[in-house]
Design a protein around this motif. Structure first.
Motif, mmCIF file in Angstrom:
data_model
loop_
_atom_site.group_PDB
_atom_site.id
_atom_site.type_symbol
_atom_site.label_atom_id
_atom_site.label_comp_id
_atom_site.label_asym_id
_atom_site.label_seq_id
_atom_site.Cartn_x
_atom_site.Cartn_y
_atom_site.Cartn_z
ATOM 1 N N ALA A 94 0.827 -1.211 0.000
ATOM 2 C CA ALA A 94 0.000 0.000 0.000
ATOM 3 C C ALA A 94 0.859 1.259 0.000
ATOM 4 O O ALA A 94 0.577 2.220 -0.722
ATOM 5 C CB ALA A 94 -0.933 -0.011 1.216
ATOM 6 N N ILE A 95 1.929 1.258 0.797
ATOM 7 C CA ILE A 95 2.801 2.437 0.865
ATOM 8 C C ILE A 95 3.508 2.667 -0.463
ATOM 9 O O ILE A 95 3.659 3.808 -0.915
ATOM 10 C CB ILE A 95 3.823 2.274 2.009
ATOM 11 N N SER A 96 3.952 1.598 -1.117
ATOM 12 C CA SER A 96 4.648 1.753 -2.402
ATOM 13 C C SER A 96 3.734 2.394 -3.436
ATOM 14 O O SER A 96 4.157 3.266 -4.203
ATOM 15 C CB SER A 96 5.158 0.401 -2.895
ATOM 16 N N ARG A 97 2.447 2.006 -3.447
ATOM 17 C CA ARG A 97 1.511 2.610 -4.396
ATOM 18 C C ARG A 97 1.228 4.060 -4.039
ATOM 19 O O ARG A 97 1.136 4.918 -4.924
ATOM 20 C CB ARG A 97 0.216 1.796 -4.433
ATOM 21 N N SER A 98 1.077 4.332 -2.752
ATOM 22 C CA SER A 98 0.832 5.717 -2.331
ATOM 23 C C SER A 98 2.035 6.599 -2.623
ATOM 24 O O SER A 98 1.880 7.769 -2.980
ATOM 25 C CB SER A 98 0.492 5.762 -0.836
ATOM 26 N N LEU A 99 3.239 6.061 -2.465
ATOM 27 C CA LEU A 99 4.443 6.845 -2.755
ATOM 28 C C LEU A 99 4.548 7.175 -4.241
ATOM 29 O O LEU A 99 5.041 8.242 -4.615
ATOM 30 C CB LEU A 99 5.688 6.098 -2.287
ATOM 31 N N MET A 100 4.101 6.250 -5.106
ATOM 32 C CA MET A 100 4.066 6.554 -6.542
ATOM 33 C C MET A 100 3.176 7.758 -6.802
ATOM 34 O O MET A 100 3.560 8.696 -7.520
ATOM 35 C CB MET A 100 3.540 5.351 -7.329
ATOM 36 N N LEU A 101 1.990 7.727 -6.228
ATOM 37 C CA LEU A 101 1.030 8.817 -6.417
ATOM 38 C C LEU A 101 1.527 10.107 -5.776
ATOM 39 O O LEU A 101 1.470 11.179 -6.386
ATOM 40 C CB LEU A 101 -0.313 8.403 -5.821
ATOM 41 N N THR A 102 2.041 10.006 -4.562
ATOM 42 C CA THR A 102 2.545 11.191 -3.857
ATOM 43 C C THR A 102 3.770 11.762 -4.556
ATOM 44 O O THR A 102 3.909 12.983 -4.672
ATOM 45 C CB THR A 102 2.895 10.828 -2.406
ATOM 46 N N GLY A 103 4.662 10.888 -5.011
ATOM 47 C CA GLY A 103 5.874 11.360 -5.681
ATOM 48 C C GLY A 103 5.571 12.114 -6.968
ATOM 49 O O GLY A 103 6.142 13.180 -7.229
ATOM 50 N N ALA A 104 4.651 11.575 -7.771
ATOM 51 C CA ALA A 104 4.271 12.258 -9.013
ATOM 52 C C ALA A 104 3.609 13.591 -8.714
ATOM 53 O O ALA A 104 3.915 14.612 -9.358
ATOM 54 C CB ALA A 104 3.331 11.372 -9.824
#
Length: 318
Positions: A94-104
């Motif tokens: 879940a964190i890896s997916r959220s980091l993708m969204l947050t990073g972009a």
């Protein structure tokens, strides 16, 4: 500087300890019995009692907290009561997916926010400055779920350019993966752009009116050099700290966006845990969000200390 960093690290540890106590205390006080949730409503009292003993639910609260908190220190986040799976891998995905969204989103907020702030400062008091101010204020004035609905209506329902919800891994194709990120990213950018652009604008206006900028222009330096190498460098100090804090806010406030777009990140995992009374997963998720936000605050403090000589040399650090 070493004393400053040490003090900030100790503060982060104390905050996380306080948050862990608060989270555990609130979840313990929630109505309902975890054993009944696992076994179902038709479980016998004997079965419930046996499971309570196995899970340690009959132990004193302070012992339950210590067992839970010490597990975090060793990397054991517990087991999901609903899915009967270790929470660690669930949170990692879940964190890896959220980091993708947050990073972009964070990258676009930095680039667009700084650009709009610089342009507005250079056109201070002119129609372009007013237009940028109104546009950024509109972004922050409406809640994120409003912008999420607008993005879905315009780009998914009306134009048909983007999917309205869901997530696709990179293994399914970079293009398909990116398409599912665009809509939630636009929503997050609209909601956080004003902070960066407005602060950059005000800092740049103040710096551009400074005597040393007048002197640099009097020397005949190109305007691009004056703006980027002299004015922007000195105006970035307050903006950098806000950017670091915004990253924590993005991770903490991603719940609404992930829920609207059915994006399987950390925010949606929290909502799923609340709806299904998965207490161990909820406890771990909230503590992770608190840790991310605290570390973002720490990073902001360290950046400010790095670029502010008063703190770097030990003055005004209280």
């Amino acid at each position: 500087m070493t004393a400053y960093i040490t003090r900030r690290l100790l503060f982060v540890v104390l905050v996380l300890v306080a948050v862990s106590m608060l989270v555990f205390g609130i979840t313990v006080l929630l109505p309902g019995n975890v054993a009944y949730l696992i076994l179902g409503q038709f479980a016998t009292p004997e079965q419930v009692h046996v499971l309570e003993l196995k899970l340690g639910l009959t132990d004193p609260v302070w012992l339950q907290y210590w067992r839970w908190a010490s597990g975090f220190l060793t990397g054991d986040l517990g087991v999901s009561t609903l899915m009967d799976r270790p929470i660690g891998p669930l949170l990692a995905d879940a964190i890896s997916r959220s980091l993708m969204l947050t990073g972009a989103s964070f990258f676009l907020i930095v680039v667009i926010g700084l650009g709009l702030g610089i342009v507005a400062a250079l056109r201070h008091g002119r129609p372009l400055d007013h237009g940028i101010s109104i546009g950024t204020y509109l972004g922050i004035a409406a809640p994120e779920f409003f912008w999420a609905i607008i993005v879905i209506i315009v780009f998914a329902a009306w134009l048909g350019w983007l999917p309205s919800s869901g997530y696709e891994p990179i293994s399914s194709g970079v293009g398909n993966w990116a398409l599912h990120l665009i809509a939630p990213t636009i929503t997050l950018v609209l909601g956080h752009l004003a902070h960066v652009s407005r602060l950059t604008r005000s800092s740049m206006i103040e710096v551009l009116e400074s005597p040393y900028i007048t002197a640099a222009r009097a020397k005949g330096l190109p305007e691009r050099v004056v703006v980027l190498h002299h004015a922007l460098r000195n105006a970035l100090l307050p903006t950098i700290t806000v950017l670091a804090l915004d990253f924590g806010r993005l991770m903490g406030g991603i719940v609404v966006v992930e829920t609207v777009f059915a994006y399987p990140g950390l925010g949606r995992l929290i909502i799923f845990s609340i709806q299904n009374r998965d207490i161990p997963t909820l406890q771990a998720s909230i503590l992770v969000v608190a840790a991310i936000y605290a570390l973002a605050n720490l990073f902001a403090d360290l950046l400010y200390a790095r670029f502010n000589p008063k703190i770097r040399y030990g003055r005004n650090v209280g």
